[in-house]
Structures are given as C-alpha cells and as structure tokens.
Write an enzyme that holds these catalytic residues in place. Sequence first.
Site, PDB file in Angstrom:
ATOM      1  N   HIS A  39       1.338  -0.947  -0.382  1.00  0.00           N
ATOM      2  CA  HIS A  39      -0.003  -0.161   0.011  1.00  0.00           C
ATOM      3  C   HIS A  39       1.187   1.227  -0.183  1.00  0.00           C
ATOM      4  O   HIS A  39       1.556   1.486   0.887  1.00  0.00           O
ATOM      5  CB  HIS A  39      -0.822   0.177   1.174  1.00  0.00           C
TER       6      HIS A  39
ATOM      7  N   HIS B  61       2.160   5.554  -0.701  1.00  0.00           N
ATOM      8  CA  HIS B  61       1.807   6.420  -1.611  1.00  0.00           C
ATOM      9  C   HIS B  61       2.304   7.389  -2.169  1.00  0.00           C
ATOM     10  O   HIS B  61       4.293   7.066  -1.988  1.00  0.00           O
ATOM     11  CB  HIS B  61       1.827   7.496  -0.228  1.00  0.00           C
TER      12      HIS B  61
ATOM     13  N   CYS C 183      -4.228   9.424   4.266  1.00  0.00           N
ATOM     14  CA  CYS C 183      -4.663   9.389   5.819  1.00  0.00           C
ATOM     15  C   CYS C 183      -4.289  10.498   6.843  1.00  0.00           C
ATOM     16  O   CYS C 183      -3.651  11.536   6.898  1.00  0.00           O
ATOM     17  CB  CYS C 183      -4.014   8.320   6.736  1.00  0.00           C
TER      18      CYS C 183
HETATM   19  N1  COA Z   1     -18.360   2.414  15.005  1.00  0.00           N
HETATM   20  C1  COA Z   1     -18.892   3.815  15.909  1.00  0.00           C
HETATM   21  N2  COA Z   1     -18.650   4.257  16.334  1.00  0.00           N
HETATM   22  C2  COA Z   1     -17.937   3.728  17.418  1.00  0.00           C
HETATM   23  C3  COA Z   1     -16.973   2.823  17.101  1.00  0.00           C
HETATM   24  C4  COA Z   1     -17.467   2.154  16.170  1.00  0.00           C
HETATM   25  N3  COA Z   1     -16.413   1.157  15.473  1.00  0.00           N
HETATM   26  N4  COA Z   1     -16.537   2.737  18.295  1.00  0.00           N
HETATM   27  C5  COA Z   1     -16.217   3.295  19.254  1.00  0.00           C
HETATM   28  N5  COA Z   1     -17.494   4.166  18.443  1.00  0.00           N
HETATM   29  C6  COA Z   1     -17.198   5.177  19.564  1.00  0.00           C
HETATM   30  C7  COA Z   1     -18.099   5.261  21.067  1.00  0.00           C
HETATM   31  O1  COA Z   1     -19.384   5.107  21.137  1.00  0.00           O
HETATM   32  C8  COA Z   1     -17.396   6.291  21.461  1.00  0.00           C
HETATM   33  O2  COA Z   1     -18.807   7.635  21.100  1.00  0.00           O
HETATM   34  P1  COA Z   1     -19.148   8.797  22.330  1.00  0.00           P
HETATM   35  O3  COA Z   1     -17.408   9.633  22.504  1.00  0.00           O
HETATM   36  O4  COA Z   1     -19.877   9.414  21.266  1.00  0.00           O
HETATM   37  O5  COA Z   1     -19.465   8.018  23.437  1.00  0.00           O
HETATM   38  C9  COA Z   1     -16.365   6.688  21.077  1.00  0.00           C
HETATM   39  O6  COA Z   1     -16.698   6.004  19.736  1.00  0.00           O
HETATM   40  C10 COA Z   1     -15.253   6.350  21.698  1.00  0.00           C
HETATM   41  O7  COA Z   1     -14.910   5.155  22.231  1.00  0.00           O
HETATM   42  P2  COA Z   1     -13.906   4.748  22.258  1.00  0.00           P
HETATM   43  O8  COA Z   1     -14.165   3.376  22.754  1.00  0.00           O
HETATM   44  O9  COA Z   1     -14.010   4.900  23.759  1.00  0.00           O
HETATM   45  O10 COA Z   1     -12.956   4.705  22.009  1.00  0.00           O
HETATM   46  P3  COA Z   1     -11.499   5.634  21.101  1.00  0.00           P
HETATM   47  O11 COA Z   1     -12.321   6.631  21.048  1.00  0.00           O
HETATM   48  O12 COA Z   1     -10.507   5.005  21.908  1.00  0.00           O
HETATM   49  O13 COA Z   1     -12.115   5.246  19.468  1.00  0.00           O
HETATM   50  C11 COA Z   1     -11.540   4.038  17.686  1.00  0.00           C
HETATM   51  C12 COA Z   1     -10.998   4.269  18.986  1.00  0.00           C
HETATM   52  C13 COA Z   1     -11.021   3.085  17.570  1.00  0.00           C
HETATM   53  C14 COA Z   1     -13.022   3.977  17.993  1.00  0.00           C
HETATM   54  C15 COA Z   1     -11.551   5.793  17.310  1.00  0.00           C
HETATM   55  O14 COA Z   1     -10.296   5.951  17.583  1.00  0.00           O
HETATM   56  C16 COA Z   1     -11.480   5.490  15.565  1.00  0.00           C
HETATM   57  O15 COA Z   1     -12.581   5.021  15.160  1.00  0.00           O
HETATM   58  N6  COA Z   1     -10.475   4.993  14.815  1.00  0.00           N
HETATM   59  C17 COA Z   1     -10.554   5.138  13.000  1.00  0.00           C
HETATM   60  C18 COA Z   1      -9.239   5.609  12.864  1.00  0.00           C
HETATM   61  C19 COA Z   1      -9.321   5.458  11.161  1.00  0.00           C
HETATM   62  O16 COA Z   1     -10.085   5.229  10.442  1.00  0.00           O
HETATM   63  N7  COA Z   1      -8.212   6.302  10.941  1.00  0.00           N
HETATM   64  C20 COA Z   1      -8.053   5.556   9.207  1.00  0.00           C
HETATM   65  C21 COA Z   1      -7.099   4.170   9.055  1.00  0.00           C
HETATM   66  S1  COA Z   1      -5.934   5.989   8.466  1.00  0.00           S
HETATM   67 ZN    ZN Z   2      -3.465   4.713   2.502  1.00  0.00          ZN
END
Ligand code: COA
Ligand code: ZN
Length: 292
Positions: free
Chosen positions: A214, A216, A247
């Site tokens: 993957h 960039h 990202c």
């Molecule tokens: N779908 C929807 N909502 C979700 C979820 C999911 N899979 N996982 C967690 N949440 C929500 C929780 O309900 C919470 O909501 P609230 O603040 O309204 O109560 C909030 O997200 C935070 O949840 P928490 O369990 O405390 O996790 P976090 O804040 O540590 O976040 C992740 C962890 C993994 C959910 C978050 O960092 C994330 O989604 N990251 C994705 C990043 C990404 O996609 N990067 C792309 C690749 S480069």
């Molecule tokens: Zn990428």
Amino acid sequence: MSETSSGSGRPRSVRIVEVGPRDGLQNESALVPAEDKVAFIEALADAGLPVVEATSFVSPRAVPQLADADEVLPLVRRRPGVRYPVLVPNMRGMERAERAGADAVAVFTAASEAFNERNIGMTIEGSLAAFEPVLERARELGWWRRGYISTAFGCPDAGAVVPAKVVEVCVALLDLGCEEISVGDTIGVAEPDDVRRVCDRLLDRLAVETIALHLHDTRGRALDNVRAGLERHVSIYDSSAGGTGGCPFAPGAPGNLATESLCALLDGLGIEHGVDAGKVAAAATALRAELS
Ligand code: COA
Ligand code: ZN
C-alpha cells in the site's frame, strides 16, 4: 498463487485493491452524499477492479467523512466476484458491518506505537487484542479477512521503523486469521531499497501471496516502489482512483498511488491486471465534481 513470467522474475498478473472510496474519501474535507459514494464504488467495480474497499465502520467522530457507512454499504449493487471490504476497528464496528451486509473485513494496526496510539488510541498489542474477536466472528461468517499495517516504512511521529517489528506484526495478524496483509507506506517515505529490504524480511516468514503493498506517492516514488515490489514477486497492490486520499492522521501524507498510474505501469511491463483504466479515470472525474 500468481504465476511468475519467465526471465523477468516478475509476476505475470497483479491484483489491484482499490481503496479510493475509503482511503481517498476519508481524506477529503467535503462530505460526499451517500448516493455519490455508492455510484463511485459501483463504477470502480464495473471498471474491473476485483476488490473495492467500500467504507469504514469506525467512530464517526474520528472519520466524519465515512459516518454514513451504515447507509452506503447496503445500497451498493454488488458485482459477482468482487469483494467489498470495510474497515473495522472493534466489535462495535463489526456489529455495524454485519448489519449493513458486509462480507469482507479489514482490520488495521501499525508498525509504530506512536502512530497507532494517535490513529486508534491503542497500543499495537491492544489493537491485536481488539481484532481477535472481530476476526473470529468474520471467520465464523465466512468473510474475507485483510489486515493493514501502517507506517511500515517510517512514521510521522517516531521516524524510522524497524523491519523486524513489521514482520512481527504481520505474523501476528496472520496468526489471528487475516488472509492477506497490506503493508503500508502511510507517509510515502519509502525508497525502492527499503521496499526490497522489508519484502525480503517478510518473505523469510510469509508466503508471497499473503503480502500486498500500500504505497503513497508523497515524494513521487510510488511507482518505483511498485517496481521494487514486483521484483520481489509481490502481486497485490493497493491504489486509489484519481490518486485521491491519504491518511488524515498522518500529516504530510497526501496522495495514494493512483490506480490509473498503476495500470499504466503494469501495461508497460506486460503484467495483466484486468482493469479498464479509462473507466477508473471516469469514475474519479465524476467524483471530483462532487468534491469541488
Ligand atoms: N463505530 C461507531 N462508533 C464507535 C465505534 C465504532 N466502531 N467505536 C467506538 N465508537 C464510539 C464510541 O461509542 C464513543 O462514542 P461517544 O464518544 O459518543 O460515547 C467514541 O466512539 C469513542 O469510543 P472509545 O471506545 O472510547 O474509543 P476511542 O475514543 O479510544 O476510539 C476508535 C477508538 C478505534 C473507535 C477510534 O479511534 C477510531 O474509530 N479510529 C479510526 C481511525 C481511522 O479510521 N483511521 C483510518 C486509517 S488511516
Ligand atoms: Zn493509505
């Protein structure tokens, strides 16, 4: 297993994994309407792409651009034989993906603790623990399972990354039930020698059919890096229609490798890929109109 052409040592054919609808759109500031995302995904599958990563079931706060995943995925008219993986970070995401009718999943971690902490708020070990039930459930359901390892060639927060760590995390993802690992140059810092070095280390432990690259194009090196991967017989490459995306959690990481450029390189080398690059370009152009 992909066949190797005689003489060049490169694979005879390559599978392209289209990541525009996910990796592309998550990095656009515009919020694209669900029906336009659906049209984009369908157009990419119609262009012959065998895998179209459709969306992410992550926290909508983390990636608001893909907050409509629950709406988008069920609307996609699936093309037989095409896979539509979705990103899932935890069981909450898995439940959403299941309800939306997914049949392929991608989990994602990193080679760098600092990046993983910022991207998903977990240590590498913690992320692997979170993926265990996700991958277990996906296996029960018979879904295709992919793993991503970000920052495999360098990290915006921590600089250099040790290849041994990349190998360790890839092996762990395979042990958890991933069928394929996408090794990411998230910030586009790899040079062809780095790609060769990391591939060589991976190939000591992993079958070549389980490795995807993957890449960039941040510094314009993505195509040279594909060539380096091809020399090592890697036959799966991620790319993004129109070169959109990156990202948002990796500052300075614009520009996935464009699917059209990848097709052109492969055409020049006589490597089959089965994608109509003209149709991919048309899909990217139609989307761009929605972004402006
Ligand atoms: N779908 C929807 N909502 C979700 C979820 C999911 N899979 N996982 C967690 N949440 C929500 C929780 O309900 C919470 O909501 P609230 O603040 O309204 O109560 C909030 O997200 C935070 O949840 P928490 O369990 O405390 O996790 P976090 O804040 O540590 O976040 C992740 C962890 C993994 C959910 C978050 O960092 C994330 O989604 N990251 C994705 C990043 C990404 O996609 N990067 C792309 C690749 S480069
Ligand atoms: Zn990428």
